[in-house]
Design a protein around this motif. Structure first.
Motif, mmCIF file in Angstrom:
data_model
loop_
_atom_site.group_PDB
_atom_site.id
_atom_site.type_symbol
_atom_site.label_atom_id
_atom_site.label_comp_id
_atom_site.label_asym_id
_atom_site.label_seq_id
_atom_site.Cartn_x
_atom_site.Cartn_y
_atom_site.Cartn_z
ATOM 1 N N MET A 168 -39.191 -20.958 53.892
ATOM 2 C CA MET A 168 -40.165 -21.532 52.961
ATOM 3 C C MET A 168 -39.877 -20.922 51.597
ATOM 4 N N LEU A 169 -39.910 -21.750 50.563
ATOM 5 C CA LEU A 169 -39.674 -21.208 49.222
ATOM 6 C C LEU A 169 -40.658 -21.801 48.228
ATOM 7 N N ASP A 170 -40.979 -20.985 47.233
ATOM 8 C CA ASP A 170 -41.970 -21.390 46.247
ATOM 9 C C ASP A 170 -41.453 -20.947 44.871
ATOM 10 N N LEU A 171 -41.440 -21.886 43.931
ATOM 11 C CA LEU A 171 -40.940 -21.546 42.592
ATOM 12 C C LEU A 171 -41.900 -20.553 41.934
ATOM 13 N N ASP A 172 -41.320 -19.582 41.214
ATOM 14 C CA ASP A 172 -42.137 -18.521 40.615
ATOM 15 C C ASP A 172 -42.719 -18.968 39.267
ATOM 16 N N PHE A 173 -43.964 -18.599 39.040
ATOM 17 C CA PHE A 173 -44.665 -18.881 37.777
ATOM 18 C C PHE A 173 -44.457 -20.329 37.332
ATOM 19 N N PHE A 174 -44.594 -21.209 38.269
ATOM 20 C CA PHE A 174 -44.319 -22.619 37.940
ATOM 21 C C PHE A 174 -45.372 -23.201 36.996
ATOM 22 N N LYS A 175 -46.578 -22.659 37.075
ATOM 23 C CA LYS A 175 -47.639 -23.122 36.173
ATOM 24 C C LYS A 175 -47.185 -22.906 34.719
ATOM 25 N N VAL A 177 -44.129 -22.929 33.636
ATOM 26 C CA VAL A 177 -43.117 -23.942 33.294
ATOM 27 C C VAL A 177 -43.832 -25.191 32.767
ATOM 28 N N ASN A 178 -44.855 -25.625 33.512
ATOM 29 C CA ASN A 178 -45.630 -26.801 33.078
ATOM 30 C C ASN A 178 -46.309 -26.556 31.734
ATOM 31 N N ASP A 179 -46.923 -25.363 31.614
ATOM 32 C CA ASP A 179 -47.683 -25.062 30.395
ATOM 33 C C ASP A 179 -46.766 -24.936 29.178
ATOM 34 N N THR A 180 -45.575 -24.384 29.385
ATOM 35 C CA THR A 180 -44.663 -24.147 28.257
ATOM 36 C C THR A 180 -43.850 -25.389 27.887
ATOM 37 N N TYR A 181 -43.327 -26.067 28.905
ATOM 38 C CA TYR A 181 -42.377 -27.171 28.622
ATOM 39 C C TYR A 181 -42.966 -28.555 28.900
ATOM 40 N N GLY A 186 -41.586 -29.896 34.229
ATOM 41 C CA GLY A 186 -41.875 -29.338 35.558
ATOM 42 C C GLY A 186 -41.329 -30.251 36.644
ATOM 43 N N ASP A 187 -41.569 -31.553 36.474
ATOM 44 C CA ASP A 187 -41.046 -32.525 37.455
ATOM 45 C C ASP A 187 -39.516 -32.451 37.543
ATOM 46 N N ALA A 188 -38.873 -32.308 36.363
ATOM 47 C CA ALA A 188 -37.400 -32.245 36.347
ATOM 48 C C ALA A 188 -36.918 -31.011 37.118
ATOM 49 N N VAL A 189 -37.643 -29.892 36.950
ATOM 50 C CA VAL A 189 -37.258 -28.661 37.675
ATOM 51 C C VAL A 189 -37.399 -28.882 39.186
ATOM 52 N N LEU A 190 -38.474 -29.557 39.590
ATOM 53 C CA LEU A 190 -38.675 -29.827 41.025
ATOM 54 C C LEU A 190 -37.539 -30.697 41.573
ATOM 55 N N MET A 191 -37.152 -31.712 40.786
ATOM 56 C CA MET A 191 -36.065 -32.608 41.246
ATOM 57 C C MET A 191 -34.748 -31.849 41.350
ATOM 58 N N GLN A 192 -34.476 -31.004 40.340
ATOM 59 C CA GLN A 192 -33.213 -30.252 40.365
ATOM 60 C C GLN A 192 -33.209 -29.222 41.502
ATOM 61 N N THR A 193 -34.384 -28.666 41.805
ATOM 62 C CA THR A 193 -34.475 -27.719 42.936
ATOM 63 C C THR A 193 -34.104 -28.427 44.243
ATOM 64 N N PHE A 243 -31.704 -25.029 34.557
ATOM 65 C CA PHE A 243 -32.632 -26.169 34.672
ATOM 66 C C PHE A 243 -32.812 -26.725 33.265
ATOM 67 N N SER A 244 -32.649 -28.028 33.118
ATOM 68 C CA SER A 244 -32.734 -28.563 31.757
ATOM 69 C C SER A 244 -33.603 -29.808 31.706
ATOM 70 N N PHE A 245 -34.273 -29.955 30.570
ATOM 71 C CA PHE A 245 -35.069 -31.158 30.331
ATOM 72 C C PHE A 245 -35.153 -31.377 28.821
ATOM 73 N N ASN A 246 -34.775 -32.576 28.392
ATOM 74 C CA ASN A 246 -34.831 -32.933 26.966
ATOM 75 C C ASN A 246 -34.204 -31.869 26.065
#
Ligand SMILES: Nc1nc2c(ncn2[C@@H]2O[C@H](COP(=O)(O)OP(=O)(O)OP(=O)(O)O)[C@@H](O)[C@H]2O)c(=O)[nH]1
Length: 294
Positions: A168-175, A177-181, A186-193, A243-246
């Motif tokens: 089982m894995l869980d991305l760290d401090f993902f909130k 990622v959403n709040d900053t970018y 966040g969705d792009a990071v999930l897809m790339q993961t 991980f990249s987005f825009n």
């Protein structure tokens, strides 16, 4: 005994077209009992093979092939592209050691007309099932698919006494990622993961999205040590991935919990131990792999 002979005699005098008609009615009834593609093809092949002494049948749909055979060597063939109301339903080829005559092909086409609607329904049903089992964002299996797969794997482990593990894995401090970018990033990071997970996994492994920013992998024929090696490989890959987005590069890490199947384990025992290890990995600093040996 005598009675039986009389009946056989009477039915052998029945015109072929009537017999075919009866066969088709019974075929339709049988085909209506299932929405499972493999089962439908099995029923159809069995009836067609009996009626026309067909040796082999191959069905292809969207790159997937199913072959049913009584004799592998038959070389004469007839091929049909199946289509109903504009929808392609694949290709069906029958093989026989002797050439099929015009009447026989006619009979076969008549039988195909009994297959076509049940086949269309089975294909639609399968597509709906596939859709229900996929996570729409990442395209990998969802929790519902994972539940079914884990149940099947536990049954196999039980039968073959082989190891099996779960990560089982869980991305760290993902909130953050959403709040900053932003949520889209966040969705792009999930897809790339999900893509990274598929790259790191073997064909036989089963990656899935559990929900939110939590993912997992079922690893058949793998003990806790093997699973932790894969988890560590994945951890490093996520840590070093850009991980990249825009145009923005988003640093991201993940924490991992590993558990291995123990006799008498239920699905939830196995998942709970992996979850417990994941929780400890989070508590003890994140970006690490921990194993719960139970
Ligand atoms: N972009 C995006 N975010 C999601 C999705 N599902 C869940 N999230 C977000 O994931 C975040 C999870 O946050 P937390 O549970 O606080 O966990 P975290 O920030 O990763 O912290 P730790 O797990 O403790 O490292 C929340 O902000 C959710 O809104 C999704 O499908 N897309």
């Amino acid at each position: 005994m005598v009675e039986k002979n009389i009946i056989t005699l009477a039915s052998s005098r029945e015109p072929r077209s009537l017999k075919l008609d009866r066969l088709n009615q019974s075929l339709i009834r049988k085909l209506q009992t299932s929405l499972d593609l493999a089962e439908l093809l099995d029923i159809f092949f069995s009836e067609a093979a009996d009626w026309l002494s067909i040796d082999r049948m191959k069905y292809s749909y969207q790159g997937r092939n199913t072959t049913l055979a009584r004799n592998e060597k038959a070389r004469h063939s007839a091929n049909y592209g199946l289509k109903l109301e504009g929808q392609q339903l694949g290709e069906l080829t029958i093989f026989r050691s002797s050439k099929l005559g015009a009447d026989e092909l006619n009979d076969f086409e008549c039988m195909l007309s009994a297959l076509i609607y049940p086949l269309r329904n089975a294909i639609r049903y399968q597509a709906a099932l596939d859709l229900a089992m996929r996570d729409p964002l990442t395209g990998i299996a969802n929790k519902m698919a994972m539940d079914g797969q884990l149940q099947r794997e536990i049954a196999l482990v039980f039968r073959h006494a082989e190891p099996m593990s779960v990560i089982m894995l869980d991305l760290d401090f993902f909130k953050m990622v959403n709040d900053t970018y932003g949520h889209m990033a966040g969705d792009a990071v999930l897809m790339q993961t999900a893509t990274i997970m598929q790259e790191v996994c073997r064909e036989s492994d089963f990656p899935f999205r559990f929900g939110g920013e939590e993912f997992g992998i079922i690893l058949p024929k793998t003990d806790a040590e093997g699973a932790s090696i894969i988890a560590e490989r994945l951890r490093l890959k996520i840590e070093s991935h850009r991980f990249s987005f825009n145009g923005a590069t988003i640093p991201c890490t993940a924490s991992f919990g590993v558990s291995a199947y123990k006799p008498e384990d239920t699905r939830s025992d196995l998942l709970s131990r992996a979850d417990r290890a994941l929780y400890k990995a989070k508590q003890s600093g994140r970006n690490k792999v921990l194993i719960d040996l139970g």
